[in-house]
Design a protein around this motif. Structure first.
Motif, PDB file in Angstrom:
ATOM      1  N   GLU A  16       0.826  -1.201   0.000  1.00  0.00           N
ATOM      2  CA  GLU A  16       0.000   0.000   0.000  1.00  0.00           C
ATOM      3  C   GLU A  16       0.868   1.261   0.000  1.00  0.00           C
ATOM      4  O   GLU A  16       0.611   2.204  -0.745  1.00  0.00           O
ATOM      5  CB  GLU A  16      -0.918  -0.002   1.218  1.00  0.00           C
ATOM      6  CG  GLU A  16      -1.932   1.107   1.205  1.00  0.00           C
ATOM      7  CD  GLU A  16      -2.914   0.983   2.360  1.00  0.00           C
ATOM      8  OE1 GLU A  16      -3.183   2.030   2.973  1.00  0.00           O
ATOM      9  OE2 GLU A  16      -3.382  -0.134   2.635  1.00  0.00           O
ATOM     10  N   TYR A  18       3.928   1.584  -1.087  1.00  0.00           N
ATOM     11  CA  TYR A  18       4.604   1.705  -2.384  1.00  0.00           C
ATOM     12  C   TYR A  18       3.624   2.125  -3.474  1.00  0.00           C
ATOM     13  O   TYR A  18       3.910   3.053  -4.240  1.00  0.00           O
ATOM     14  CB  TYR A  18       5.275   0.381  -2.754  1.00  0.00           C
ATOM     15  CG  TYR A  18       5.938   0.445  -4.097  1.00  0.00           C
ATOM     16  CD1 TYR A  18       7.176   1.051  -4.241  1.00  0.00           C
ATOM     17  CD2 TYR A  18       5.318  -0.073  -5.234  1.00  0.00           C
ATOM     18  CE1 TYR A  18       7.789   1.136  -5.484  1.00  0.00           C
ATOM     19  CE2 TYR A  18       5.924   0.011  -6.474  1.00  0.00           C
ATOM     20  CZ  TYR A  18       7.154   0.616  -6.595  1.00  0.00           C
ATOM     21  OH  TYR A  18       7.744   0.714  -7.826  1.00  0.00           O
ATOM     22  N   LEU A  19       2.478   1.473  -3.550  1.00  0.00           N
ATOM     23  CA  LEU A  19       1.528   1.743  -4.624  1.00  0.00           C
ATOM     24  C   LEU A  19       0.907   3.133  -4.528  1.00  0.00           C
ATOM     25  O   LEU A  19       0.566   3.725  -5.549  1.00  0.00           O
ATOM     26  CB  LEU A  19       0.434   0.673  -4.640  1.00  0.00           C
ATOM     27  CG  LEU A  19       0.908  -0.729  -4.992  1.00  0.00           C
ATOM     28  CD1 LEU A  19      -0.216  -1.730  -4.778  1.00  0.00           C
ATOM     29  CD2 LEU A  19       1.436  -0.794  -6.412  1.00  0.00           C
ATOM     30  N   HIS A  20       0.764   3.645  -3.312  1.00  0.00           N
ATOM     31  CA  HIS A  20       0.198   4.990  -3.136  1.00  0.00           C
ATOM     32  C   HIS A  20       1.269   6.078  -3.189  1.00  0.00           C
ATOM     33  O   HIS A  20       0.976   7.251  -2.986  1.00  0.00           O
ATOM     34  CB  HIS A  20      -0.584   5.077  -1.828  1.00  0.00           C
ATOM     35  CG  HIS A  20      -1.858   4.316  -1.882  1.00  0.00           C
ATOM     36  ND1 HIS A  20      -2.080   3.188  -1.130  1.00  0.00           N
ATOM     37  CD2 HIS A  20      -2.985   4.495  -2.618  1.00  0.00           C
ATOM     38  CE1 HIS A  20      -3.281   2.715  -1.393  1.00  0.00           C
ATOM     39  NE2 HIS A  20      -3.845   3.477  -2.294  1.00  0.00           N
ATOM     40  N   GLU A  22       3.742   6.675  -1.192  1.00  0.00           N
ATOM     41  CA  GLU A  22       4.124   7.236   0.100  1.00  0.00           C
ATOM     42  C   GLU A  22       5.628   7.108   0.356  1.00  0.00           C
ATOM     43  O   GLU A  22       6.202   7.925   1.070  1.00  0.00           O
ATOM     44  CB  GLU A  22       3.341   6.556   1.222  1.00  0.00           C
ATOM     45  CG  GLU A  22       1.848   6.788   1.137  1.00  0.00           C
ATOM     46  CD  GLU A  22       1.062   5.965   2.137  1.00  0.00           C
ATOM     47  OE1 GLU A  22       1.649   5.479   3.129  1.00  0.00           O
ATOM     48  OE2 GLU A  22      -0.149   5.805   1.915  1.00  0.00           O
TER      49      GLU A  22
END
Length: 90
Positions: A16, A18-20, A22
């Motif tokens: 999450e 990495y994909l967002h 952050e």
């Protein structure tokens, strides 16, 4: 699919983040003490699953739907190998 060394919660948090956008892999690796190669592997597995899911979705949308008297005609193929017709209301 997943290694049992890390909990599912940690894997989901890492993906999450990495994909967002952050944090990048290096920052995530340092924060959680997980090797960057492991995180990169999780990311690769995630994208492979997403691609497979997208391909299945495309195939399903290309199937021709047939209707007779307002009911959808669907051929159901049970595991026994025989097939029968199932009528569903639209």
């Amino acid at each position: 699919m997943w290694s049992s060394k890390y909990s599912e919660d940690i894997k989901e948090k890492v993906l999450e983040m990495y994909l967002h956008g952050e944090a990048n892999v290096a920052k995530i690796s340092k924060k959680y003490g997980i090797p960057a190669s492991t995180i990169k592997n999780w990311i690769s597995l995630y994208w492979e699953e997403e691609q497979a899911r997208a391909e299945r979705s495309k195939a399903a949308s290309r199937r021709k739907r047939r209707f007779v008297d307002g009911k959808e005609l669907r051929v159901i193929r049970p595991t026994s190998g025989s097939a029968y017709i199932d009528w569903r209301r639209k």
